[in-house]
Design a protein around this motif. Structure first.
Motif, PDB file in Angstrom:
ATOM      1  N   MET A 146     -57.526 116.955  45.878  1.00 19.33           N
ATOM      2  CA  MET A 146     -58.263 117.014  47.137  1.00 19.33           C
ATOM      3  C   MET A 146     -59.324 118.114  47.142  1.00 19.33           C
ATOM      4  O   MET A 146     -60.156 118.169  48.058  1.00 19.33           O
ATOM      5  CB  MET A 146     -57.286 117.249  48.302  1.00 19.33           C
ATOM      6  CG  MET A 146     -56.247 116.156  48.473  1.00 19.33           C
ATOM      7  SD  MET A 146     -54.850 116.654  49.538  1.00 19.33           S
ATOM      8  CE  MET A 146     -55.698 117.109  51.048  1.00 19.33           C
ATOM      9  N   TYR A 147     -59.305 118.988  46.122  1.00 21.53           N
ATOM     10  CA  TYR A 147     -60.203 120.142  46.095  1.00 21.53           C
ATOM     11  C   TYR A 147     -61.050 120.130  44.821  1.00 21.53           C
ATOM     12  O   TYR A 147     -60.635 119.576  43.793  1.00 21.53           O
ATOM     13  CB  TYR A 147     -59.383 121.434  46.187  1.00 21.53           C
ATOM     14  CG  TYR A 147     -58.476 121.453  47.396  1.00 21.53           C
ATOM     15  CD1 TYR A 147     -58.936 121.854  48.643  1.00 21.53           C
ATOM     16  CD2 TYR A 147     -57.146 121.011  47.287  1.00 21.53           C
ATOM     17  CE1 TYR A 147     -58.099 121.830  49.752  1.00 21.53           C
ATOM     18  CE2 TYR A 147     -56.305 120.986  48.398  1.00 21.53           C
ATOM     19  CZ  TYR A 147     -56.785 121.391  49.631  1.00 21.53           C
ATOM     20  OH  TYR A 147     -55.972 121.360  50.728  1.00 21.53           O
ATOM     21  N   PRO A 148     -62.247 120.733  44.855  1.00 23.62           N
ATOM     22  CA  PRO A 148     -63.133 120.715  43.685  1.00 23.62           C
ATOM     23  C   PRO A 148     -62.489 121.318  42.446  1.00 23.62           C
ATOM     24  O   PRO A 148     -61.811 122.359  42.514  1.00 23.62           O
ATOM     25  CB  PRO A 148     -64.331 121.562  44.156  1.00 23.62           C
ATOM     26  CG  PRO A 148     -64.314 121.470  45.651  1.00 23.62           C
ATOM     27  CD  PRO A 148     -62.859 121.401  46.016  1.00 23.62           C
ATOM     28  N   LYS A 149     -62.682 120.682  41.304  1.00 27.62           N
ATOM     29  CA  LYS A 149     -62.117 121.177  40.053  1.00 27.62           C
ATOM     30  C   LYS A 149     -62.629 122.566  39.714  1.00 27.62           C
ATOM     31  O   LYS A 149     -61.894 123.407  39.191  1.00 27.62           O
ATOM     32  CB  LYS A 149     -62.455 120.212  38.912  1.00 27.62           C
ATOM     33  CG  LYS A 149     -61.730 118.879  38.980  1.00 27.62           C
ATOM     34  CD  LYS A 149     -62.079 118.024  37.773  1.00 27.62           C
ATOM     35  CE  LYS A 149     -61.337 116.693  37.810  1.00 27.62           C
ATOM     36  NZ  LYS A 149     -61.674 115.840  36.638  1.00 27.62           N
ATOM     37  N   GLU A 150     -63.903 122.816  40.021  1.00 27.32           N
ATOM     38  CA  GLU A 150     -64.512 124.087  39.633  1.00 27.32           C
ATOM     39  C   GLU A 150     -63.924 125.285  40.377  1.00 27.32           C
ATOM     40  O   GLU A 150     -64.154 126.435  39.994  1.00 27.32           O
ATOM     41  CB  GLU A 150     -66.029 124.044  39.844  1.00 27.32           C
ATOM     42  CG  GLU A 150     -66.485 123.736  41.261  1.00 27.32           C
ATOM     43  CD  GLU A 150     -66.717 122.253  41.508  1.00 27.32           C
ATOM     44  OE1 GLU A 150     -67.507 121.924  42.411  1.00 27.32           O
ATOM     45  OE2 GLU A 150     -66.104 121.430  40.792  1.00 27.32           O
ATOM     46  N   TRP A 151     -63.157 125.036  41.424  1.00 28.16           N
ATOM     47  CA  TRP A 151     -62.527 126.141  42.138  1.00 28.16           C
ATOM     48  C   TRP A 151     -61.360 126.741  41.354  1.00 28.16           C
ATOM     49  O   TRP A 151     -60.926 127.847  41.665  1.00 28.16           O
ATOM     50  CB  TRP A 151     -62.012 125.671  43.501  1.00 28.16           C
ATOM     51  CG  TRP A 151     -63.095 125.485  44.521  1.00 28.16           C
ATOM     52  CD1 TRP A 151     -64.446 125.560  44.303  1.00 28.16           C
ATOM     53  CD2 TRP A 151     -62.921 125.179  45.902  1.00 28.16           C
ATOM     54  NE1 TRP A 151     -65.126 125.316  45.478  1.00 28.16           N
ATOM     55  CE2 TRP A 151     -64.213 125.078  46.476  1.00 28.16           C
ATOM     56  CE3 TRP A 151     -61.809 124.965  46.715  1.00 28.16           C
ATOM     57  CZ2 TRP A 151     -64.411 124.785  47.825  1.00 28.16           C
ATOM     58  CZ3 TRP A 151     -61.998 124.667  48.051  1.00 28.16           C
ATOM     59  CH2 TRP A 151     -63.288 124.587  48.597  1.00 28.16           C
ATOM     60  N   GLY A 152     -60.838 126.020  40.401  1.00 26.80           N
ATOM     61  CA  GLY A 152     -59.681 126.524  39.677  1.00 26.80           C
ATOM     62  C   GLY A 152     -58.477 126.621  40.591  1.00 26.80           C
ATOM     63  O   GLY A 152     -58.171 125.684  41.321  1.00 26.80           O
ATOM     64  N   ASP A 153     -57.808 127.783  40.582  1.00 26.72           N
ATOM     65  CA  ASP A 153     -56.620 127.942  41.428  1.00 26.72           C
ATOM     66  C   ASP A 153     -56.865 128.834  42.635  1.00 26.72           C
ATOM     67  O   ASP A 153     -55.929 129.260  43.306  1.00 26.72           O
ATOM     68  CB  ASP A 153     -55.451 128.489  40.608  1.00 26.72           C
ATOM     69  CG  ASP A 153     -55.762 129.854  39.983  1.00 26.72           C
ATOM     70  OD1 ASP A 153     -56.902 130.341  40.166  1.00 26.72           O
ATOM     71  OD2 ASP A 153     -54.879 130.412  39.317  1.00 26.72           O
ATOM     72  N   LYS A 154     -58.156 129.126  42.922  1.00 29.49           N
ATOM     73  CA  LYS A 154     -58.477 129.946  44.090  1.00 29.49           C
ATOM     74  C   LYS A 154     -59.685 129.377  44.830  1.00 29.49           C
ATOM     75  O   LYS A 154     -60.672 128.989  44.215  1.00 29.49           O
ATOM     76  CB  LYS A 154     -58.779 131.392  43.681  1.00 29.49           C
ATOM     77  CG  LYS A 154     -57.550 132.188  43.291  1.00 29.49           C
ATOM     78  CD  LYS A 154     -57.891 133.667  43.142  1.00 29.49           C
ATOM     79  CE  LYS A 154     -56.640 134.481  42.853  1.00 29.49           C
ATOM     80  NZ  LYS A 154     -56.944 135.925  42.738  1.00 29.49           N
ATOM     81  N   ALA A 155     -59.585 129.344  46.150  1.00 27.29           N
ATOM     82  CA  ALA A 155     -60.722 128.918  46.960  1.00 27.29           C
ATOM     83  C   ALA A 155     -61.775 130.006  46.952  1.00 27.29           C
ATOM     84  O   ALA A 155     -61.465 131.195  46.761  1.00 27.29           O
ATOM     85  CB  ALA A 155     -60.260 128.643  48.389  1.00 27.29           C
ATOM     86  N   PRO A 156     -63.044 129.661  47.150  1.00 24.24           N
ATOM     87  CA  PRO A 156     -64.082 130.684  47.222  1.00 24.24           C
ATOM     88  C   PRO A 156     -63.766 131.725  48.293  1.00 24.24           C
ATOM     89  O   PRO A 156     -63.205 131.405  49.339  1.00 24.24           O
ATOM     90  CB  PRO A 156     -65.336 129.878  47.591  1.00 24.24           C
ATOM     91  CG  PRO A 156     -65.058 128.497  47.099  1.00 24.24           C
ATOM     92  CD  PRO A 156     -63.579 128.303  47.285  1.00 24.24           C
ATOM     93  N   LYS A 157     -64.107 132.933  48.006  1.00 22.11           N
ATOM     94  CA  LYS A 157     -63.880 134.008  48.967  1.00 22.11           C
ATOM     95  C   LYS A 157     -64.613 133.705  50.271  1.00 22.11           C
ATOM     96  O   LYS A 157     -65.783 133.356  50.262  1.00 22.11           O
ATOM     97  CB  LYS A 157     -64.363 135.335  48.393  1.00 22.11           C
ATOM     98  CG  LYS A 157     -64.045 136.537  49.270  1.00 22.11           C
ATOM     99  CD  LYS A 157     -64.530 137.828  48.620  1.00 22.11           C
ATOM    100  CE  LYS A 157     -64.210 139.030  49.498  1.00 22.11           C
ATOM    101  NZ  LYS A 157     -64.690 140.300  48.902  1.00 22.11           N
ATOM    102  N   GLY A 158     -63.900 133.820  51.378  1.00 24.91           N
ATOM    103  CA  GLY A 158     -64.507 133.555  52.670  1.00 24.91           C
ATOM    104  C   GLY A 158     -64.521 132.089  53.058  1.00 24.91           C
ATOM    105  O   GLY A 158     -64.998 131.735  54.141  1.00 24.91           O
TER     106      GLY A 158
END
Length: 365
Positions: A146-158
């Protein structure tokens, strides 16, 4: 880094502009606000609405194919009874189905014979969160896509990236067995084994959530009605709140914040929810929001707005409601404008427009 107003509100950081979190199902208001027929051009209507009222953050359909108009509306009715005696009411651009939770359980002995863990796969059982919980890694993969692959295991800060779960604990037995059988069996000592097994299922869920690239976990459980608690504090402290504390500690240890969501009047259990580790609460206007805001510094709060006021469509009354909401926002930096008991199809479009416009005018710090 400049954070969005919504992120700042989630975190209790008092954005100058107070954002919205609205529960929305009012097609006629969309037509009125945009001048584009919602049913003839659903995509164009939503695109225009997103330009005029971006604070609603409503999803935009991929296609502009016409949508059928609600049959109940065409008949001039708001409800009907089907050939099986089932009662249906208008809901948004369609109508409700039946409350048939627990229809496969006939009596208390059926309940006590059931094993949530042995079942494991709830894909074909209507419990809202109808998934296969038997394999934790597969469950993780289902959520992760459900989330972008490029995020890895953490959502962008903020980021306000979130995951939500409807059956945080209380909803599991309610939806699995239905209201009547849940209330009939929940005090029996044999029920403890069932709740222990539901807790193990959710332990897997929250371990999965801890690995997701999200910053917020929205945990839903309707633990109260508009008049207050469904089950006693003693029962809640045995079966529910210890699980909340454990589950939320799992995701909080991974750097995520918990927002708790419940219908009804939350006054009796606010302190318990906050003690379990929630960042704040979204509920309904029956709850005393100013009392919560005064007790918990810069907690997150939403849901103080009342659709009964919108329904009466009195501009002075709507303005007074918004002014009161803004007053609460001055007590806590974690406030969002929200009609907590929904903006359904029968709220007059003029009232909806006035609420949104007067909020744009007044909802600032």
């Amino acid at each position: 880094m400049q954070y969005s107003d919504k992120y700042l509100a989630f975190m209790g950081r008092a954005p100058k502009k107070i954002p919205h979190w609205e529960h929305w199902s009012n097609p006629d208001a969309e037509t009125y606000l945009t001048g584009i027929d919602y049913y003839e051009h659903p995509r164009l209507c939503r695109l225009k609405l997103s330009q005029l009222y971006p604070q609603l953050e409503l999803p935009i359909p991929e296609k502009d194919d016409p949508k059928p108009r609600p049959k109940l509306d065409l008949k001039g009715q708001s409800s009907n009874v089907d050939e099986h005696g089932g009662h249906h009411v208008r809901w948004g651009d369609t109508e409700t189905t039946q409350w048939d939770w627990g229809k496969h359980f006939k009596d208390a002995e059926d309940v006590f014979a059931f094993s949530p863990l042995a079942q494991g796969d709830f894909t074909d059982i209507p419990v809202v969160e109808s998934r296969d919980y038997s394999d934790e890694e597969k469950l993780y993969q289902e959520y992760r896509k459900m989330y972008p692959k490029e995020w890895g295991d953490k959502a962008p800060k903020g980021s306000t990236a979130s995951v939500s779960f409807y059956n945080t604990m209380f909803m599991w037995p309610l939806l699995t067995f239905g209201w009547e059988l849940f209330l009939e069996t929940c005090l029996d000592p044999r029920f403890e084994r069932i709740m222990t097994e539901f807790a193990e299922i959710n332990r897997r869920v929250f371990r999965v959530f801890s690995r997701l690239p999200v910053n917020f976990v929205i945990c839903h459980d309707d633990i109260v009605t508009s008049r207050g608690p469904t089950c006693s504090p003693k029962w809640m402290h045995k079966y529910i709140f210890p699980c909340y504390e454990e589950f939320w500690s799992i995701v909080k240890a991974a750097g995520k914040e918990v927002i708790f969501m419940s219908d009804g009047n939350m006054d009796a259990y606010v302190n318990d929810i906050m003690a379990c580790g929630a960042r704040g609460i979204i509920s309904e206007p029956y709850t005393d929001y100013k009392k919560i805001a005064r007790r918990y510094k810069d907690c997150f709060l939403a849901g103080e707005g009342d659709n009964r006021i919108l329904y009466r469509s009195n501009p002075d009354e709507i303005r007074a409601m918004v002014e009161s909401m803004v007053e609460t926002s001055r007590i806590t930096g974690g406030y969002m404008m929200c009609i907590g008991n929904h903006i359904p199809w029968n709220i007059p479009p003029k009232a909806v427009k006035y609420y949104l416009d007067i909020s744009a005018e007044l909802a600032h710090r």
